[in-house]
Write a protein that holds these residues in place. Structure first.
Motif, PDB file in Angstrom:
ATOM      1  N   ARG A 150       0.834  -0.892   0.128  1.00  0.00           N
ATOM      2  CA  ARG A 150      -0.091  -0.125   0.405  1.00  0.00           C
ATOM      3  C   ARG A 150       0.642   1.117   0.128  1.00  0.00           C
ATOM      4  NH1 ARG A 150      -5.388  -0.731  -1.024  1.00  0.00           N
ATOM      5  NH2 ARG A 150      -6.463  -2.553   0.375  1.00  0.00           N
ATOM      6  N   SER A 151       0.485   2.104  -0.219  1.00  0.00           N
ATOM      7  CA  SER A 151       0.880   3.584  -0.257  1.00  0.00           C
ATOM      8  C   SER A 151       1.091   4.359   1.045  1.00  0.00           C
ATOM      9  CB  SER A 151       0.127   4.558  -0.890  1.00  0.00           C
ATOM     10  OG  SER A 151      -1.382   4.851  -0.731  1.00  0.00           O
ATOM     11  N   ASP A 152       2.703   5.545   1.058  1.00  0.00           N
ATOM     12  CA  ASP A 152       2.334   5.927   1.746  1.00  0.00           C
ATOM     13  C   ASP A 152       1.153   6.817   2.980  1.00  0.00           C
ATOM     14  OD1 ASP A 152       4.591   4.957   2.354  1.00  0.00           O
ATOM     15  OD2 ASP A 152       5.646   6.844   1.435  1.00  0.00           O
ATOM     16  N   LYS A 153       0.175   7.132   1.602  1.00  0.00           N
ATOM     17  CA  LYS A 153      -1.348   7.852   2.713  1.00  0.00           C
ATOM     18  C   LYS A 153      -1.550   6.961   3.207  1.00  0.00           C
ATOM     19  CE  LYS A 153      -4.650  11.166   0.664  1.00  0.00           C
ATOM     20  NZ  LYS A 153      -5.254  11.184  -0.334  1.00  0.00           N
ATOM     21  N   PHE A 154      -2.151   5.573   2.739  1.00  0.00           N
ATOM     22  CA  PHE A 154      -2.632   4.330   3.111  1.00  0.00           C
ATOM     23  C   PHE A 154      -2.345   4.563   4.375  1.00  0.00           C
ATOM     24  CE2 PHE A 154      -3.621  -0.451   4.002  1.00  0.00           C
ATOM     25  CZ  PHE A 154      -5.449  -0.017   3.566  1.00  0.00           C
ATOM     26  N   HIS A 155      -0.728   4.005   4.159  1.00  0.00           N
ATOM     27  CA  HIS A 155      -0.664   4.143   6.134  1.00  0.00           C
ATOM     28  C   HIS A 155      -0.862   4.367   6.778  1.00  0.00           C
ATOM     29  CE1 HIS A 155       1.243  -0.493   5.274  1.00  0.00           C
ATOM     30  NE2 HIS A 155       1.655   0.216   3.937  1.00  0.00           N
ATOM     31  N   ARG A 156      -0.756   5.936   6.796  1.00  0.00           N
ATOM     32  CA  ARG A 156      -1.467   6.605   7.903  1.00  0.00           C
ATOM     33  C   ARG A 156      -2.424   6.641   8.304  1.00  0.00           C
ATOM     34  NH1 ARG A 156      -0.109  10.946   3.673  1.00  0.00           N
ATOM     35  NH2 ARG A 156       2.503  11.436   3.156  1.00  0.00           N
ATOM     36  N   ILE A 157      -3.470   5.937   8.075  1.00  0.00           N
ATOM     37  CA  ILE A 157      -4.701   4.932   8.327  1.00  0.00           C
ATOM     38  C   ILE A 157      -4.103   4.420   9.886  1.00  0.00           C
ATOM     39  CG2 ILE A 157      -6.277   3.536   8.368  1.00  0.00           C
ATOM     40  CD1 ILE A 157      -6.270   3.556   5.569  1.00  0.00           C
ATOM     41  N   VAL A 158      -3.264   4.336  10.101  1.00  0.00           N
ATOM     42  CA  VAL A 158      -3.269   3.502  11.455  1.00  0.00           C
ATOM     43  C   VAL A 158      -2.643   4.774  12.302  1.00  0.00           C
ATOM     44  CG1 VAL A 158      -0.500   3.949  10.933  1.00  0.00           C
ATOM     45  CG2 VAL A 158      -1.246   1.797  12.449  1.00  0.00           C
ATOM     46  N   VAL A 160      -5.106   7.277  12.734  1.00  0.00           N
ATOM     47  CA  VAL A 160      -5.997   7.884  13.521  1.00  0.00           C
ATOM     48  C   VAL A 160      -6.206   6.466  13.808  1.00  0.00           C
ATOM     49  CG1 VAL A 160      -7.985   8.302  12.225  1.00  0.00           C
ATOM     50  CG2 VAL A 160      -6.333   8.761  10.657  1.00  0.00           C
ATOM     51  N   ILE A 161      -6.677   4.986  13.883  1.00  0.00           N
ATOM     52  CA  ILE A 161      -6.973   3.924  14.478  1.00  0.00           C
ATOM     53  C   ILE A 161      -5.991   3.982  15.642  1.00  0.00           C
ATOM     54  CG2 ILE A 161      -6.407   1.371  14.568  1.00  0.00           C
ATOM     55  CD1 ILE A 161      -6.552   1.183  11.702  1.00  0.00           C
ATOM     56  N   TRP A 162      -5.126   4.119  15.912  1.00  0.00           N
ATOM     57  CA  TRP A 162      -4.029   4.801  16.619  1.00  0.00           C
ATOM     58  C   TRP A 162      -4.516   5.650  17.790  1.00  0.00           C
ATOM     59  CZ3 TRP A 162      -0.895   1.840  19.996  1.00  0.00           C
ATOM     60  CH2 TRP A 162      -0.409   1.609  20.068  1.00  0.00           C
ATOM     61  N   GLY A 163      -5.096   7.209  17.661  1.00  0.00           N
ATOM     62  CA  GLY A 163      -5.828   7.911  17.920  1.00  0.00           C
ATOM     63  C   GLY A 163      -6.773   8.153  18.555  1.00  0.00           C
ATOM     64  N   LEU A 164      -7.889   6.564  17.906  1.00  0.00           N
ATOM     65  CA  LEU A 164      -9.468   6.354  18.344  1.00  0.00           C
ATOM     66  C   LEU A 164      -8.815   5.497  19.572  1.00  0.00           C
ATOM     67  CD1 LEU A 164     -11.155   5.753  14.755  1.00  0.00           C
ATOM     68  CD2 LEU A 164     -11.473   8.357  16.856  1.00  0.00           C
ATOM     69  N   MET A 165      -7.520   4.588  19.424  1.00  0.00           N
ATOM     70  CA  MET A 165      -7.439   3.688  20.704  1.00  0.00           C
ATOM     71  C   MET A 165      -6.769   4.616  21.783  1.00  0.00           C
ATOM     72  SD  MET A 165      -5.298   0.842  17.795  1.00  0.00           S
ATOM     73  CE  MET A 165      -4.924  -0.548  19.731  1.00  0.00           C
ATOM     74  N   ALA A 166      -6.646   5.696  21.660  1.00  0.00           N
ATOM     75  CA  ALA A 166      -5.758   6.033  22.631  1.00  0.00           C
ATOM     76  C   ALA A 166      -7.058   7.265  24.188  1.00  0.00           C
ATOM     77  CB  ALA A 166      -4.895   7.455  22.348  1.00  0.00           C
ATOM     78  N   VAL A 167      -8.195   7.109  22.255  1.00  0.00           N
ATOM     79  CA  VAL A 167      -9.656   8.155  23.587  1.00  0.00           C
ATOM     80  C   VAL A 167     -10.446   7.166  23.679  1.00  0.00           C
ATOM     81  CG1 VAL A 167     -12.110   8.916  22.784  1.00  0.00           C
ATOM     82  CG2 VAL A 167      -9.969   9.883  21.893  1.00  0.00           C
ATOM     83  N   TRP A 229       0.745  -3.119  12.268  1.00  0.00           N
ATOM     84  CA  TRP A 229       1.052  -2.149  11.371  1.00  0.00           C
ATOM     85  C   TRP A 229       1.194  -1.168  11.788  1.00  0.00           C
ATOM     86  CZ3 TRP A 229      -4.308  -0.513   8.515  1.00  0.00           C
ATOM     87  CH2 TRP A 229      -4.236   1.287   8.074  1.00  0.00           C
ATOM     88  N   LEU A 230       1.896  -1.020  13.046  1.00  0.00           N
ATOM     89  CA  LEU A 230       2.089   0.308  13.296  1.00  0.00           C
ATOM     90  C   LEU A 230       3.659  -0.237  12.935  1.00  0.00           C
ATOM     91  CD1 LEU A 230       1.935   3.381  14.697  1.00  0.00           C
ATOM     92  CD2 LEU A 230       3.216   1.824  16.741  1.00  0.00           C
ATOM     93  N   GLY A 231       4.175  -1.592  13.098  1.00  0.00           N
ATOM     94  CA  GLY A 231       5.589  -1.530  13.038  1.00  0.00           C
ATOM     95  C   GLY A 231       6.196  -1.951  11.777  1.00  0.00           C
ATOM     96  N   ILE A 232       4.429  -1.987  10.669  1.00  0.00           N
ATOM     97  CA  ILE A 232       5.000  -1.948   9.597  1.00  0.00           C
ATOM     98  C   ILE A 232       5.778  -0.271   9.442  1.00  0.00           C
ATOM     99  CG2 ILE A 232       3.880  -2.301   6.715  1.00  0.00           C
ATOM    100  CD1 ILE A 232       2.288  -4.638   8.071  1.00  0.00           C
ATOM    101  N   TRP A 233       4.268   0.504   9.274  1.00  0.00           N
ATOM    102  CA  TRP A 233       4.968   1.991   9.088  1.00  0.00           C
ATOM    103  C   TRP A 233       6.425   2.656   9.401  1.00  0.00           C
ATOM    104  CZ3 TRP A 233       6.392   6.067  12.057  1.00  0.00           C
ATOM    105  CH2 TRP A 233       6.130   7.081  11.086  1.00  0.00           C
ATOM    106  N   ALA A 234       6.553   2.246  11.231  1.00  0.00           N
ATOM    107  CA  ALA A 234       8.237   1.787  11.042  1.00  0.00           C
ATOM    108  C   ALA A 234       8.691   1.231  10.292  1.00  0.00           C
ATOM    109  CB  ALA A 234       8.348   1.990  12.673  1.00  0.00           C
ATOM    110  N   ALA A 235       8.907   0.600  10.147  1.00  0.00           N
ATOM    111  CA  ALA A 235      10.192  -0.017   8.998  1.00  0.00           C
ATOM    112  C   ALA A 235      10.253   0.494   7.431  1.00  0.00           C
ATOM    113  CB  ALA A 235       9.687  -1.292   8.847  1.00  0.00           C
TER     114      ALA A 235
END
Length: 396
Positions: A150-158, A160-167, A229-235
């Motif tokens: 997937r594209s970098d833009k798609f991976h930014r969704i993670v 958003v999910i982490w933000g919701l998890m923090a809430v 998924w967060l690890g995928i983004w970091a890598a």
């Protein structure tokens, strides 16, 4: 836009990673965090249940309970979830840089993760129902198919999910605070939920119990997908290959991640240590908060070790030895389960000291040290490790 690596002429696939290709931070993280995995799992074996702590602690047992609930329980396995996602991208990148075709890369990753599912099933059946390999294998297959290209833009969704998890974590925190304020019933101490396979008096009985316990546990672990998924983004950003260039990001991640996970685990830890007395409703709310906040420990610990690596000026013997274990983390993980079975089960040595909490902690530390020394000895002889060697032969 999708990141594409320029490669040599297409080949089917390349072999496994060589020692010179490895980055220090991922191996150091895996090796060090096996200690926390050991502290959690050895306690499960010692108490024949979860979370594995003294229900009526005294003296230093209070400190052990407190540290375990704030720094270990539900906080160690998310680290490996992050590193698992990181490793998926590293493996794919090495295959691509050698000229492997996209289809070949996908086949290698799917095959490797399918074998992890098999490893997990065997591990859970023979040794410990609390296996993570099988669930990680399933998540790895899903990530390979749906996320890696997937594209970098798609991976930014993670994020958003982490933000919701923090809430979500904050909401559970508020609920726990209200439950404490309104606590009026009899005090509820923390108790261990028994696992029949860990208390079985014969190996055959434990095996039968594990076959019943494993499916539910494996299903519960599938929720690590977001952490992977967060690890995928970091890598994709190669953060741990060059932590010095990402110090600001790592600092904020360590502070926020560990801050949330420690604060979220603190109320339950106070109950576990016997310093806070509340009713069952409040304890249940604290337990949920502790579990939800634990996932932030994954990126928090990873970032902390990334920062520590930036301060490593030379590879001292302890750093080399712990990193050697990280390179053989699969063997180290399985070795721990063999050790717990031999040392702590009722049908084997069934070791106990005056305190089960002391037993669990000392055995965990001792087994981890032995695994570090063993891994370093293997590295001196250029031996990958038994589990890694078998997996590579099956995959490649």
């Amino acid at each position: 836009m999708t990141t594409t690596l320029t490669a040599a002429p297409a080949v089917d696939h390349r072999g496994p990673v060589t020692g010179r290709e490895r980055a220090l931070a991922p191996d150091l993280i895996r090796g060090a965090m096996l200690l926390l995995i050991g502290l959690a799992n050895s306690a499960n074996f010692a108490f024949a249940g979860q979370p594995g702590l003294e229900s009526a602690p005294h003296g230093f047992e209070r400190i052990l309970n407190f540290l375990k609930l704030t720094l270990v329980d539900a906080r160690a396995y998310p680290v490996f979830a992050v590193m698992f996602g990181y490793g998926l991208v590293q493996l794919a990148r090495r295959q691509q840089s050698a000229g492997a075709t996209p289809g070949a890369v996908r086949r290698i990753l799917v095959k490797r993760n399918a074998w992890l599912v098999v490893f997990g099933l065997i591990h859970a059946t023979l040794l410990y129902f609390g296996d993570f390999l099988g669930a990680y294998g399933v998540v790895g297959i899903l990530c390979t198919v749906f996320l890696l290209n997937r594209s970098d833009k798609f991976h930014r969704i993670v994020f958003v999910i982490w933000g919701l998890m923090a809430v979500e974590a904050l909401a559970f925190g508020a609920k726990a605070v209200l439950a404490v304020v309104n606590s009026s019933g009899p005090a509820q101490p923390l108790t261990n939920s028994p696992n029949p396979s860990l208390g079985a008096t014969s190996y055959v009985a434990s095996l039968v119990d594990r076959l019943q316990e494993y499916p539910m546990h494996a299903a519960s672990v599938l929720g690590v997908s977001v952490i992977v998924w967060l690890g995928i983004w970091a890598a994709r950003k190669q953060i741990l290959e060059n932590p010095g260039a990402h110090k600001t990001l790592l600092t904020w991640t360590a502070a926020v991640g560990l801050g949330l996970t420690i604060v979220g685990g603190l109320p339950l830890a106070l109950v576990g240590a016997g310093w806070l007395h509340v009713d069952k409703t409040a304890v249940d709310a604290m337990g949920t908060l502790s579990h939800v906040s634990g996932m932030f420990g994954g990126p928090g610990y990873v970032a902390l070790f990334g920062l520590l690596v930036t301060r490593v000026k030379k590879l001292s013997l302890p750093v080399r030895a712990i990193s050697a274990l990280g390179q053989r983390s699969l063997s180290g993980y399985l070795f721990q389960s063999v050790a717990w079975t031999l040392l702590l089960t009722p049908f084997m040595l069934n070791l106990r000291l005056s305190s089960t909490a002391y037993t669990a902690a000392l055995v965990a530390i001792g087994v981890w040290i032995i695994s570090v020394l063993g891994a370093y000895a293997m590295s001196r002889r250029s031996y990958r490790g038994p589990a890694e060697t078998l997996l590579r032969r099956l995959v490649y």
